[in-house]
Design an enzyme around this catalytic site. Structure first.
Site: not given
Ligand code: IDP
Ligand code: MG
Length: 149
Positions: A10, A126, A137
């Protein structure tokens, strides 16, 4: 089982010059890189990629972050990879650590280098959360002919 996964470095990690160390950690998992590109995500691509976040209060900030427009990051690049190998999804998820860098184990990528800034988890990398998510994806970020068999 042999599977594929999508990895994105990222904009926060790119602006911090962490690309080499992150790729090194991924390579040491013993997985094989099958595709790579440098890309500036469009808003449409970022929104499709994070369709699982629709309805969350932080979606707009996450989109801005992925476009390189957040917290003073002025780097619009994302580095995208397809990696393949036994249990690739699980191996890489363990290596990157928990979504929130503050909860991620210190030796993981997110625990080592991530930051929680103005309500956005700037977590460097990611990686697909399941083989099914990976295939969805990979199709968003790569054309089939860009990925080696
Ligand atoms: P992951 O990246 O671990 O798979 P996801 O739940 O898919 O997590 O969320 C995607 C992205 O969104 C995260 O990597 C992070 O950058 C952001 N994100 C997720 N949850 C939160 C939150 O509660 N607050 C702020 N940003 C968040
Ligand atoms: Mg995710």
């Amino acid at each position: 089982m042999k599977e594929r996964t999508l990895i994105l470095i990222k904009p926060d990690a790119i602006s911090k010059r962490l690309t080499g160390i992150i790729i090194d950690r991924i390579e040491r998992l013993g997985l094989d890189m099958k595709a790579a590109k440098v890309i500036a995500a469009t808003e449409e691509l970022a929104r499709k990629h994070y369709s699982n976040l629709e309805g969350t209060p932080f979606l707009e900030n996450v989109i801005a972050f992925m476009l390189g427009n957040f917290n003073g990051i002025e780097d619009h690049r994302i580095y995208a990879f397809v990696y393949e190998g036994e249990n690739a999804v699980e191996k890489i998820r363990a290596e990157i650590g928990s979504t929130n860098p503050e909860n991620a184990l210190p030796y993981t990528i997110r625990g080592s280098f991530g930051a929680l800034k103005n309500g956005v988890m700037q977590n460097c990398v990611h990686a697909s959360a399941s083989p099914l998510e990976a295939e969805r994806e990979i199709a968003l970020w790569f054309k089939p002919e860009e990925v080696l068999k």
